[in-house]
Structure formats: C-alpha cells, structure tokens
Design a protein around this motif. Structure first.
Motif, PDB file in Angstrom:
ATOM      1  N   PRO A   1       0.817  -1.223   0.000  1.00  0.00           N
ATOM      2  CA  PRO A   1       0.000   0.000   0.000  1.00  0.00           C
ATOM      3  C   PRO A   1       0.843   1.263   0.000  1.00  0.00           C
ATOM      4  N   ASN A   2       0.189   2.385  -0.227  1.00  0.00           N
ATOM      5  CA  ASN A   2       0.865   3.688  -0.131  1.00  0.00           C
ATOM      6  C   ASN A   2       0.511   4.415   1.161  1.00  0.00           C
ATOM      7  N   LYS A   3      -0.234   3.733   2.035  1.00  0.00           N
ATOM      8  CA  LYS A   3      -0.578   4.283   3.355  1.00  0.00           C
ATOM      9  C   LYS A   3      -0.301   3.196   4.383  1.00  0.00           C
ATOM     10  N   MET A   4       0.511   3.504   5.375  1.00  0.00           N
ATOM     11  CA  MET A   4       0.883   2.535   6.393  1.00  0.00           C
ATOM     12  C   MET A   4       0.079   2.754   7.675  1.00  0.00           C
ATOM     13  N   GLY A   5      -0.155   1.676   8.382  1.00  0.00           N
ATOM     14  CA  GLY A   5      -0.776   1.754   9.700  1.00  0.00           C
ATOM     15  C   GLY A   5      -2.230   2.156   9.717  1.00  0.00           C
ATOM     16  N   ILE A   6      -2.920   2.015   8.583  1.00  0.00           N
ATOM     17  CA  ILE A   6      -4.335   2.394   8.526  1.00  0.00           C
ATOM     18  C   ILE A   6      -5.191   1.341   9.227  1.00  0.00           C
ATOM     19  N   LYS A   7      -6.440   1.670   9.475  1.00  0.00           N
ATOM     20  CA  LYS A   7      -7.375   0.709  10.070  1.00  0.00           C
ATOM     21  C   LYS A   7      -7.645  -0.406   9.055  1.00  0.00           C
ATOM     22  N   PRO A   8      -7.565  -1.670   9.470  1.00  0.00           N
ATOM     23  CA  PRO A   8      -7.862  -2.759   8.537  1.00  0.00           C
ATOM     24  C   PRO A   8      -9.279  -2.647   7.970  1.00  0.00           C
ATOM     25  N   SER A   9      -9.450  -3.093   6.731  1.00  0.00           N
ATOM     26  CA  SER A   9     -10.773  -3.040   6.106  1.00  0.00           C
ATOM     27  C   SER A   9     -10.943  -4.216   5.153  1.00  0.00           C
ATOM     28  N   TYR A  10     -12.181  -4.447   4.760  1.00  0.00           N
ATOM     29  CA  TYR A  10     -12.527  -5.630   3.961  1.00  0.00           C
ATOM     30  C   TYR A  10     -13.597  -5.255   2.947  1.00  0.00           C
ATOM     31  N   GLU A  11     -13.446  -5.736   1.716  1.00  0.00           N
ATOM     32  CA  GLU A  11     -14.467  -5.601   0.676  1.00  0.00           C
ATOM     33  C   GLU A  11     -14.537  -6.896  -0.125  1.00  0.00           C
ATOM     34  N   GLN A  12     -15.728  -7.202  -0.586  1.00  0.00           N
ATOM     35  CA  GLN A  12     -15.937  -8.383  -1.437  1.00  0.00           C
ATOM     36  C   GLN A  12     -17.083  -8.080  -2.385  1.00  0.00           C
ATOM     37  N   LYS A  13     -16.931  -8.498  -3.642  1.00  0.00           N
ATOM     38  CA  LYS A  13     -17.984  -8.182  -4.609  1.00  0.00           C
ATOM     39  C   LYS A  13     -17.920  -9.138  -5.790  1.00  0.00           C
ATOM     40  N   SER A  14     -19.097  -9.412  -6.341  1.00  0.00           N
ATOM     41  CA  SER A  14     -19.193 -10.087  -7.639  1.00  0.00           C
ATOM     42  C   SER A  14     -19.281  -8.999  -8.704  1.00  0.00           C
ATOM     43  N   ILE A  15     -18.325  -8.965  -9.616  1.00  0.00           N
ATOM     44  CA  ILE A  15     -18.238  -7.890 -10.599  1.00  0.00           C
ATOM     45  C   ILE A  15     -18.464  -8.471 -11.984  1.00  0.00           C
ATOM     46  N   ALA A  16     -19.593  -8.123 -12.588  1.00  0.00           N
ATOM     47  CA  ALA A  16     -19.933  -8.646 -13.907  1.00  0.00           C
ATOM     48  C   ALA A  16     -19.006  -8.048 -14.957  1.00  0.00           C
ATOM     49  N   GLN A  17     -18.658  -8.852 -15.953  1.00  0.00           N
ATOM     50  CA  GLN A  17     -17.821  -8.367 -17.044  1.00  0.00           C
ATOM     51  C   GLN A  17     -18.612  -7.383 -17.892  1.00  0.00           C
ATOM     52  N   ASN A  18     -17.988  -6.241 -18.198  1.00  0.00           N
ATOM     53  CA  ASN A  18     -18.633  -5.213 -19.008  1.00  0.00           C
ATOM     54  C   ASN A  18     -17.675  -4.825 -20.131  1.00  0.00           C
ATOM     55  N   GLY A  19     -17.765  -5.536 -21.255  1.00  0.00           N
ATOM     56  CA  GLY A  19     -16.819  -5.326 -22.340  1.00  0.00           C
ATOM     57  C   GLY A  19     -15.563  -6.140 -22.108  1.00  0.00           C
ATOM     58  N   PRO A  20     -14.584  -6.023 -22.987  1.00  0.00           N
ATOM     59  CA  PRO A  20     -13.373  -6.838 -22.861  1.00  0.00           C
ATOM     60  C   PRO A  20     -12.595  -6.585 -21.568  1.00  0.00           C
ATOM     61  N   LEU A  21     -12.531  -5.312 -21.121  1.00  0.00           N
ATOM     62  CA  LEU A  21     -11.705  -4.953 -19.971  1.00  0.00           C
ATOM     63  C   LEU A  21     -12.576  -4.312 -18.891  1.00  0.00           C
ATOM     64  N   THR A  22     -12.653  -4.981 -17.731  1.00  0.00           N
ATOM     65  CA  THR A  22     -13.533  -4.538 -16.653  1.00  0.00           C
ATOM     66  C   THR A  22     -12.725  -4.260 -15.391  1.00  0.00           C
ATOM     67  N   PRO A  23     -12.788  -3.031 -14.840  1.00  0.00           N
ATOM     68  CA  PRO A  23     -12.056  -2.730 -13.603  1.00  0.00           C
ATOM     69  C   PRO A  23     -12.582  -3.566 -12.433  1.00  0.00           C
ATOM     70  N   LEU A  24     -11.646  -4.127 -11.655  1.00  0.00           N
ATOM     71  CA  LEU A  24     -11.984  -4.862 -10.441  1.00  0.00           C
ATOM     72  C   LEU A  24     -11.600  -4.080  -9.194  1.00  0.00           C
ATOM     73  N   LEU A  25     -10.432  -3.426  -9.217  1.00  0.00           N
ATOM     74  CA  LEU A  25      -9.979  -2.576  -8.123  1.00  0.00           C
ATOM     75  C   LEU A  25      -9.363  -1.308  -8.700  1.00  0.00           C
ATOM     76  N   THR A  26      -9.706  -0.174  -8.104  1.00  0.00           N
ATOM     77  CA  THR A  26      -9.125   1.112  -8.478  1.00  0.00           C
ATOM     78  C   THR A  26      -8.856   1.901  -7.198  1.00  0.00           C
ATOM     79  N   PRO A  27      -8.011   2.941  -7.241  1.00  0.00           N
ATOM     80  CA  PRO A  27      -7.726   3.696  -6.021  1.00  0.00           C
ATOM     81  C   PRO A  27      -8.971   4.280  -5.358  1.00  0.00           C
ATOM     82  N   GLU A  28      -9.947   4.706  -6.157  1.00  0.00           N
ATOM     83  CA  GLU A  28     -11.145   5.332  -5.602  1.00  0.00           C
ATOM     84  C   GLU A  28     -12.293   4.341  -5.429  1.00  0.00           C
TER      85      GLU A  28
END
Length: 231
Positions: free
Chosen positions: A121-148
C-alpha cells in the motif's frame, strides 16, 4: 517487454493439502530475479484440498486480494468479518495496522482454486478493512480494483488498478499502459502479443507508455495490473 514470467518456471510448493505456484519469491521459494513488479509482491496460484486451508495468521501493511477461479473460500478475520467467497467474486483485505485471519476451502468435497495477490500500500498503519464483490464483465476490460473504487469496482490503498480482460478466440484488443507499469497475468486460455504466445500461468510486464496489440488464440481470461512507475 521488460519482464516475462513463464508458468513452468514459477516456484512450486506441494504440501499435500496445498499445491501452489509462486510467480514471485514467497515463503520457502526465493529467487532474486523474481521479487515482484513495482508494488506487486505476490501472485500465488493456489489449489486447496477439500476442508483444508490456511489457519489463523497475521498480516500488516499489505493489500491482499483473492481472485477465486473454482470452488469457494471461507474467510474469517479479527475484525469480525466472516464470509464465503465463491468463484467469480473478488475479495480485498487491507491488513493495515494488523489483522489476523484464516482462509479455508468452504467445501468438504471439492477443491478450491484461487489467486492470492499482494500489493504493497501507499498508506501505512491504517485501520484494517474488507471488501468483497461479484463484478460482472462489461466489455473486454472490466475494472476490479481502483484507487477510488466506485463504478462497481473495489478500492485499493495504492496508486494501482486491477482489471479483468476477457476475449473470445481470435478476438483482438489493444492494451495501453499509460503512465504506469503494465503487468498481464493469464488466468486461462492463450494470447499472442508481439509474436509471442502466452498461456495460463504466464505473465509479462511492460514499461509506461506502451501499447500492446493482443490476439486471443483461445478463449482468454487474464488480469491486467497498472502499477506505480516510481515505486
């Protein structure tokens, strides 16, 4: 291409309950030529036997992503998260200041196969967090994780992104690395790039400002990382 990693040259681990291929140095496997690419430190191609798994252990200051390809994972952590992660879902755990967790095959009859991915990461010592998702494909290239995050993608604490590339056999596509280092890991199928063919488990990295003309030689699923150039 600045770096090529072939499937058959990866580190190999067989513990009976776990068979794993390590793209980069990890655990008992060490090779100074393969320590990671930019902030990407781990891609372990893991297969866990029915009812088995990784007992409770700790992490800190790491973005840990699970990409489940077959079966389902059972996740529990010290933050109170208890989830099953089925094939098709993407999971991101930010270990931050410290977290204990376990991951087990959710089935007593079937194997689970998943990619375990670690990004610094680019931030150290932050509060732990969790995310989970089913991400449907939308076209050839589909973002799964982004900074925002947002637009159905998960978030990540790094100037990095992860997308899923899906192409039909003989379909062509152009990838551009922009201002970042690009890294393509083949999950299944095969693809021709610059006269070289890459199949499941193969990967390569390219410098910023690189354009790649891809042609799938079989139905393709791959992960495309865009990583900090100044890391």
């Amino acid at each position: 291409m600045k770096y090529i990693r072939k499937s058959q040259e990866r580190g190999s681990v067989d513990l009976g309950w776990l068979q794993s291929k390590h793209s980069f140095s990890f655990g008992s496997y060490y090779d100074p030529k393969h320590m990671g690419v930019s902030a990407l430190r781990v891609i372990n191609d893991d297969m866990v036997m029915p009812g088995k798994g990784f007992g409770t252990h700790g992490h800190r200051d790491m973005e840990i992503i699970s990409y489940v390809m077959q079966g389902a994972l059972k996740h529990e952590d010290s933050e109170g998260n208890k989830h099953t992660v089925p094939a098709g879902d993407v999971q991101r755990m930010s270990a931050g200041s410290g977290v204990m967790h376990s991951e087990y095959n959710a089935s007593n009859t079937d194997q689970v196969k998943f990619l375990q991915i670690w990004i610094q990461p680019n931030k150290m010592g932050i509060k732990p967090s969790y995310e989970q998702k089913s991400i449907a494909q939308n076209g050839p290239l589909t973002p799964l994780l982004t900074p925002e995050g947002g637009e159905n993608a998960l978030s990540i604490n790094q100037d990095a992104s992860l997308s899923r590339l899906v192409l039909n056999a003989q379909q062509t596509f152009m990838l551009a690395s922009g201002k970042q280092i690009g890294y393509l890991h083949i999950v299944k199928g095969s693809v021709m790039v610059d006269g070289k063919e890459f199949a499941a488990g193969d990967a390569f990295a390219v410098d910023p400002a690189t354009e790649l003309n891809l042609e799938a030689t079989a139905e393709l699923e791959a992960l495309w990382f865009e990583l900090p150039a100044d890391f």
